[in-house]
Design a protein around this motif. Structure first.
Motif, PDB file in Angstrom:
ATOM      1  N   PRO A 116      -1.339  42.788 -68.174  1.00  0.00           N
ATOM      2  CA  PRO A 116      -1.391  43.470 -69.470  1.00  0.00           C
ATOM      3  C   PRO A 116      -2.253  44.735 -69.417  1.00  0.00           C
ATOM      4  O   PRO A 116      -3.347  44.733 -68.844  1.00  0.00           O
ATOM      5  N   LEU A 117      -1.725  45.788 -70.013  1.00  0.00           N
ATOM      6  CA  LEU A 117      -2.455  47.059 -70.075  1.00  0.00           C
ATOM      7  C   LEU A 117      -3.446  47.023 -71.232  1.00  0.00           C
ATOM      8  O   LEU A 117      -3.123  46.564 -72.327  1.00  0.00           O
ATOM      9  N   GLY A 150      12.840  41.071 -70.708  1.00  0.00           N
ATOM     10  CA  GLY A 150      13.401  40.738 -69.405  1.00  0.00           C
ATOM     11  C   GLY A 150      14.590  41.566 -68.988  1.00  0.00           C
ATOM     12  O   GLY A 150      15.189  41.306 -67.930  1.00  0.00           O
ATOM     13  N   HIS A 151      14.953  42.557 -69.787  1.00  0.00           N
ATOM     14  CA  HIS A 151      16.036  43.453 -69.375  1.00  0.00           C
ATOM     15  C   HIS A 151      15.507  44.456 -68.348  1.00  0.00           C
ATOM     16  O   HIS A 151      14.348  44.379 -67.927  1.00  0.00           O
ATOM     17  N   ASN A 196       7.178  43.073 -70.790  1.00  0.00           N
ATOM     18  CA  ASN A 196       8.203  42.130 -70.324  1.00  0.00           C
ATOM     19  C   ASN A 196       9.419  42.864 -69.739  1.00  0.00           C
ATOM     20  O   ASN A 196      10.568  42.508 -70.002  1.00  0.00           O
ATOM     21  N   ALA A 197       9.130  43.872 -68.918  1.00  0.00           N
ATOM     22  CA  ALA A 197      10.200  44.691 -68.351  1.00  0.00           C
ATOM     23  C   ALA A 197      10.418  44.370 -66.880  1.00  0.00           C
ATOM     24  O   ALA A 197       9.459  44.257 -66.104  1.00  0.00           O
ATOM     25  N   ASN A 244       8.504  41.538 -64.574  1.00  0.00           N
ATOM     26  CA  ASN A 244       7.499  41.339 -65.629  1.00  0.00           C
ATOM     27  C   ASN A 244       6.422  42.428 -65.620  1.00  0.00           C
ATOM     28  O   ASN A 244       5.235  42.147 -65.514  1.00  0.00           O
ATOM     29  N   GLN A 245       6.855  43.653 -65.768  1.00  0.00           N
ATOM     30  CA  GLN A 245       5.954  44.806 -65.740  1.00  0.00           C
ATOM     31  C   GLN A 245       5.660  45.317 -67.154  1.00  0.00           C
ATOM     32  O   GLN A 245       6.425  45.087 -68.100  1.00  0.00           O
ATOM     33  N   GLN A 246       4.547  46.024 -67.259  1.00  0.00           N
ATOM     34  CA  GLN A 246       4.255  46.804 -68.456  1.00  0.00           C
ATOM     35  C   GLN A 246       4.203  48.274 -68.061  1.00  0.00           C
ATOM     36  O   GLN A 246       3.688  48.622 -66.989  1.00  0.00           O
TER      37      GLN A 246
END
Length: 408
Positions: free
Chosen positions: A39-40, A52-53, A8-9, A22-24
């Motif tokens: 999802p990884l 979300g930060h 959730n980055a 919304n990266q992992q």
């Protein structure tokens, strides 16, 4: 292999100046191994919900002096290296806690300090070090006053530079710093503020000496950085293959043309002039040296505007000394009205990797890069001030895959 997954980055793409939502991100054994918008797969030792930060690479300061525990360099040369190393550890930890995971030392730090950080004996950013900067007699690293006639020639103490004259001597000095592991060679190529017997507008070293130094650095596959203020000094350096010009306050339009033609970089250091003008004497600089600051103070902002207008590539550097190093993040404030936010972030991330020939090693959140990560509460692309408020904004610091701060 120990691994950490961030979920959730909102990832800051520093090279393109945009947010990847919304990266992992997976970090394994100190390196980023995967970045994905889905999802990884697989298990990880630790999962960090970024909520979300904003996740971005650690910052790079391309001009520091981590052993400059005082702006009085003549005094510094008389201090115990053990004392200086111990006090430097405080400066290093403070840099890391501001979000700097890599710093390029421009004179003073050596293999011992860099190794102590790498081994975890000291907490701080990774140190790229020049060892002793190279200076001619009476140059910017010759701290003798006019009444001192002798020079001990001891380069094992805590000064920032070494004196060498003539092609043979400068070759030997460059080779010696390379032998000790220098990641770049620093040339004192013009007069400066903190040196007692030179003028700001002087050029230093002959063309033949500069060529010899650059040739030795090139042979070792490392770059050269040069202290230079005036256009006369800068314009003789860039065509010789010097990769980065430090300060550059008094450059001209021809300098800009040369920067672009030769793919060189400018490292403005506005923070140190601002700090020296306000508190240099109080911090320990001799009053007659502090007055030299005003020869270049206002010109620094004009040079920044000129460089930005011409499209000169720049690096983030501060050159702060002693207790004034607490103003490190002020460099963002001093440039923000001239340099667009995305470009300003690049100066402190991927531009440094490009300039030092470490493309893909740091300065970006991409597979293969070091696990140097900071997480910010808000988006620095919207407001550069986010980077200047570590107590309120900096939620997580990771260097080489290890956590140094985590409030998530």
């Amino acid at each position: 292999m120990k691994s950490t997954r961030f979920i959730n980055a909102n990832v800051i793409d520093t090279r393109n100046g945009k947010v990847l939502a919304n990266q992992q991100v997976r970090v394994q054994e100190g390196r980023i191994v995967a970045v994905s918008d889905s999802p990884l797969e697989g298990d990880d030792d630790q999962v960090v919900d970024v909520r979300g930060h904003f996740l971005m690479p650690g910052l790079v300061d391309s001009h520091v002096h981590v052993t400059a525990i005082t702006p009085n360099f003549a005094l510094l040369e008389t201090l115990s290296p053990f004392y200086v190393g111990a006090k430097s550890s405080e400066l290093l930890e403070d840099m890391l806690m501001r979000g700097f995971t890599t710093v390029r030392d421009a004179g003073g730090a050596d293999y011992g300090l860099a190794k102590a950080v790498d081994e975890g004996a000291l907490v701080g950013p990774r140190i790229m070090y020049a060892g002793n900067a190279l200076s001619q007699t009476g140059g910017h690293a010759d701290m003798r006053g006019p009444g001192q006639q002798t020079f001990e020639g001891c380069f094992c103490c805590s000064g920032l530079g070494r004196v060498c004259d003539g092609v043979s001597e400068v070759r030997r000095a460059a080779r010696d710093e390379i032998r000790k592991g220098a990641t770049q060679i620093k040339i004192m190529a013009s007069g400066g503020v903190s040196s007692p017997t030179d003028r700001i507008d002087s050029t230093q070293f002959s063309i033949e000496e500069i060529d010899a130094i650059v040739e030795e650095a090139t042979a070792a596959n490392i770059h050269t950085m040069a202290h230079a203020y005036t256009a006369r000094a800068i314009n003789r350096l860039i065509p010789r293959g010097v990769k980065t010009i430090e300060h550059g306050n008094l450059m001209d339009e021809e300098s800009c043309r040369l920067f672009i033609k030769h793919d060189a970089y400018l490292t403005p250091t506005l923070a140190t002039y601002d700090a020296l003008a306000k508190e240099g004497v109080e911090a320990g600089m001799a009053e007659h040296l502090q007055r030299k600051v005003f020869d270049v103070l206002d010109a620094g902002g004009k040079a920044l505007e000129m460089a930005q207008r011409h499209g000169v590539k720049m690096l983030f550097g501060t050159d702060l000394l002693g207790r004034m190093q607490r103003h490190q993040l002020n460099e963002f404030h001093l440039r923000k009205d001239v340099v667009p936010t995305d470009e300003l972030i690049r100066t402190a991330t991927c531009n440094a990797a490009d300039a030092f020939d470490y493309v893909g090693d740091f300065g970006e959140i991409i597979p293969g890069a070091r696990g140097d990560i900071i997480i910010l509460k808000d988006n620095p692309l919207d407001d550069i001030n986010v980077l200047t408020q570590p107590d309120e904004q900096l939620m997580l610091i990771m260097k080489d895959g290890a956590f140094y701060k985590n409030t998530l």
